[in-house]
Motif scaffolding. Structure first.
Motif, PDB file in Angstrom:
ATOM      1  N   MET A   1       0.841  -1.194   0.000  1.00  0.00           N
ATOM      2  CA  MET A   1       0.000   0.000   0.000  1.00  0.00           C
ATOM      3  C   MET A   1       0.876   1.243   0.000  1.00  0.00           C
ATOM      4  N   SER A   2       0.659   2.140  -0.950  1.00  0.00           N
ATOM      5  CA  SER A   2       1.490   3.339  -1.055  1.00  0.00           C
ATOM      6  C   SER A   2       1.137   4.342   0.030  1.00  0.00           C
ATOM      7  N   LEU A   3       2.135   5.108   0.442  1.00  0.00           N
ATOM      8  CA  LEU A   3       1.933   6.096   1.488  1.00  0.00           C
ATOM      9  C   LEU A   3       1.321   7.367   0.911  1.00  0.00           C
ATOM     10  N   PRO A   4       0.537   8.109   1.707  1.00  0.00           N
ATOM     11  CA  PRO A   4       0.092   9.428   1.255  1.00  0.00           C
ATOM     12  C   PRO A   4       1.285  10.330   1.027  1.00  0.00           C
ATOM     13  N   ARG A   5       1.163  11.283   0.112  1.00  0.00           N
ATOM     14  CA  ARG A   5       2.296  12.127  -0.263  1.00  0.00           C
ATOM     15  C   ARG A   5       1.911  13.593  -0.222  1.00  0.00           C
ATOM     16  N   LEU A   6       2.871  14.404   0.143  1.00  0.00           N
ATOM     17  CA  LEU A   6       2.746  15.855   0.145  1.00  0.00           C
ATOM     18  C   LEU A   6       3.893  16.410  -0.679  1.00  0.00           C
ATOM     19  N   LEU A   7       3.611  17.303  -1.616  1.00  0.00           N
ATOM     20  CA  LEU A   7       4.654  17.916  -2.443  1.00  0.00           C
ATOM     21  C   LEU A   7       4.893  19.339  -1.990  1.00  0.00           C
ATOM     22  N   LEU A   8       6.146  19.647  -1.648  1.00  0.00           N
ATOM     23  CA  LEU A   8       6.548  21.004  -1.302  1.00  0.00           C
ATOM     24  C   LEU A   8       7.230  21.634  -2.506  1.00  0.00           C
ATOM     25  N   ASP A   9       6.643  22.685  -3.044  1.00  0.00           N
ATOM     26  CA  ASP A   9       7.192  23.373  -4.208  1.00  0.00           C
ATOM     27  C   ASP A   9       7.971  24.589  -3.724  1.00  0.00           C
ATOM     28  N   LEU A  10       9.302  24.467  -3.693  1.00  0.00           N
ATOM     29  CA  LEU A  10      10.150  25.526  -3.148  1.00  0.00           C
ATOM     30  C   LEU A  10      10.315  26.691  -4.109  1.00  0.00           C
ATOM     31  N   SER A  11       9.804  26.556  -5.333  1.00  0.00           N
ATOM     32  CA  SER A  11       9.899  27.666  -6.282  1.00  0.00           C
ATOM     33  C   SER A  11       8.857  28.740  -5.986  1.00  0.00           C
ATOM     34  N   THR A  12       7.899  28.418  -5.127  1.00  0.00           N
ATOM     35  CA  THR A  12       6.866  29.375  -4.734  1.00  0.00           C
ATOM     36  C   THR A  12       7.232  29.964  -3.382  1.00  0.00           C
ATOM     37  N   ASP A  13       7.618  31.214  -3.357  1.00  0.00           N
ATOM     38  CA  ASP A  13       8.107  31.853  -2.132  1.00  0.00           C
ATOM     39  C   ASP A  13       6.947  32.502  -1.387  1.00  0.00           C
ATOM     40  N   LEU A  14       6.200  31.684  -0.642  1.00  0.00           N
ATOM     41  CA  LEU A  14       5.056  32.188   0.091  1.00  0.00           C
ATOM     42  C   LEU A  14       5.463  32.641   1.494  1.00  0.00           C
ATOM     43  N   PRO A  15       4.850  33.687   2.013  1.00  0.00           N
ATOM     44  CA  PRO A  15       5.179  34.155   3.363  1.00  0.00           C
ATOM     45  C   PRO A  15       4.657  33.186   4.413  1.00  0.00           C
ATOM     46  N   PRO A  16       5.297  33.131   5.582  1.00  0.00           N
ATOM     47  CA  PRO A  16       4.808  32.226   6.626  1.00  0.00           C
ATOM     48  C   PRO A  16       3.511  32.703   7.269  1.00  0.00           C
ATOM     49  N   THR A  17       3.298  34.014   7.289  1.00  0.00           N
ATOM     50  CA  THR A  17       2.088  34.561   7.902  1.00  0.00           C
ATOM     51  C   THR A  17       1.237  35.255   6.848  1.00  0.00           C
ATOM     52  N   ARG A  18      -0.046  35.365   7.130  1.00  0.00           N
ATOM     53  CA  ARG A  18      -0.960  35.902   6.121  1.00  0.00           C
ATOM     54  C   ARG A  18      -1.083  37.419   6.170  1.00  0.00           C
ATOM     55  N   ASP A  19      -0.728  38.039   7.291  1.00  0.00           N
ATOM     56  CA  ASP A  19      -0.905  39.489   7.441  1.00  0.00           C
ATOM     57  C   ASP A  19       0.373  40.280   7.206  1.00  0.00           C
TER      58      ASP A  19
END
Length: 340
Positions: A1-19
């Motif tokens: 059974m394959s594990l669930p996967r999460l992809l982190l796209d480091l080319s997208t420079d998103l801020p850690p906070t929303r404000d």
């Protein structure tokens, strides 16, 4: 059974906070940089100690943050019915001064690990790997645009893969950095009558530890190059004995151990201890037998009864002083992740 996967796209420079969309490109310069006491060299990864159980791991361009708590000296947290804690230190960096954060490992939904400012401020799309209990709160927050949208739950010994898409395309296509995250057992309340009562009252939330494996997907097969066990807020309970059994023959390179001997309602009235003190910490070191241990979660709040000096003493007496590195807030530990 394959594990669930999460992809982190480091080319997208998103801020850690929303404000606060503007954010620095890097962490502040460390006060002290430490390496393995007996086998330094070839370091390509690091852990920056913010305070409490908050650390920031940097490797292959990714930043992983554990248990974000950024309150300041004098601020208060709610820890259960009628129980509060007062912060006695300041974090190494302020919440709104963080660089890009790519993923959060949250051991449990407790305010000294995910404080009220963090909960209000983190961007809602930030991936968070946590307990089913924490997900039930974070992914279903009331109010428009208040729910966190990328919360992943793991129960004990469940795993998921975190794949890393780098900012540049220079890496070899058949050797892609990745992380495997596995939930480890933990008990925040001792078993028996108290544990049963807490299960009914739900005063203290359930908690995970983590096994974090850093490595590479080579020809679609994951190869671990460095293994970190994070204890989470647990006591020394029988369930932990299964960890070395499951990882028999597999080296655990580093353990981040939550200490402090947290007592509720307070050290002046220590009715219940809910995290390991120095004695239990030594027992866990002896059980897990990591190559190196770094203690965290030991002096930031007034609910801690067991100071770091107690842990230093029992480690020295056990002849394990060369198997531990001590970090103060704003210190950094550098280590080497093997590539094959």
């Amino acid at each position: 059974m394959s594990l669930p996967r999460l992809l982190l796209d480091l080319s997208t420079d998103l801020p850690p906070t929303r404000d606060h969309p503007a954010h620095p490109s890097s962490l502040p310069t460390a006060t002290s940089i430490k390496a393995h006491p007996t086998n330094p060299g070839s370091e390509n990864a690091s852990i920056f100690f913010v305070g409490t159980a908050t650390t920031i791991l940097e490797w292959e361009g990714v930043r992983l943050m554990t248990d974000p708590n950024f309150l300041h000296k004098g601020d208060h947290v709610h820890l259960g019915p009628g129980v509060t804690g007062t912060r006695e230190t300041n974090p190494a960096v302020n919440l709104h001064e963080l660089p890009r954060i790519d993923v959060v490992l949250l051991s449990h939904y407790h305010a000294d690990h995910f404080d009220q400012d963090v909960e209000a401020s983190l961007r809602r799309s930030l991936p968070i790997i946590t307990t089913p209990h924490a997900k039930s709160h974070l992914a279903h927050k009331a109010g428009e645009n208040e729910a966190f949208t990328a919360v992943h739950e793991l129960d004990t010994f469940q795993s998921m893969m975190v794949d890393i898409k780098p900012a540049s395309q220079e890496q070899k296509p058949n050797k892609v950095p990745a992380m495997k995250v596995t939930a480890m057992p933990g008990k925040h309340v001792p078993p028996g009558v108290l544990g049963t009562m807490n299960d009914l009252m739900k005063a203290v939330p359930p908690t995970n530890g983590w096994m974090l494996e850093l490595g590479y997907n080579t020809d679609a097969e994951f190869s671990c190059g460095y293994r970190i066990y994070i204890s989470g807020d647990t006591l020394m309970v029988d369930e932990l004995e299964e960890i070395p059994e499951r990882y028999a023959g597999q080296n655990i390179d580093l353990m981040l151990i939550h200490l402090g001997g947290t007592t509720i309602p307070s050290p002046k009235l220590p009715l219940l201890m809910v995290t390991m003190d120095a004695k239990q910490g030594l027992q866990l070191v002896q059980l897990i037998n990591p190559d190196l241990t770094i203690p965290v979660h030991y002096d930031d709040y007034d609910v801690f009864l067991s100071p770091l000096e107690d842990f230093k003493k029992v480690m020295d007496e056990a002849g394990l002083s060369d198997k531990v590195v001590y970090l103060d807030r704003k210190d950094q530990y550098k280590f080497a992740v093997k590539s094959s």
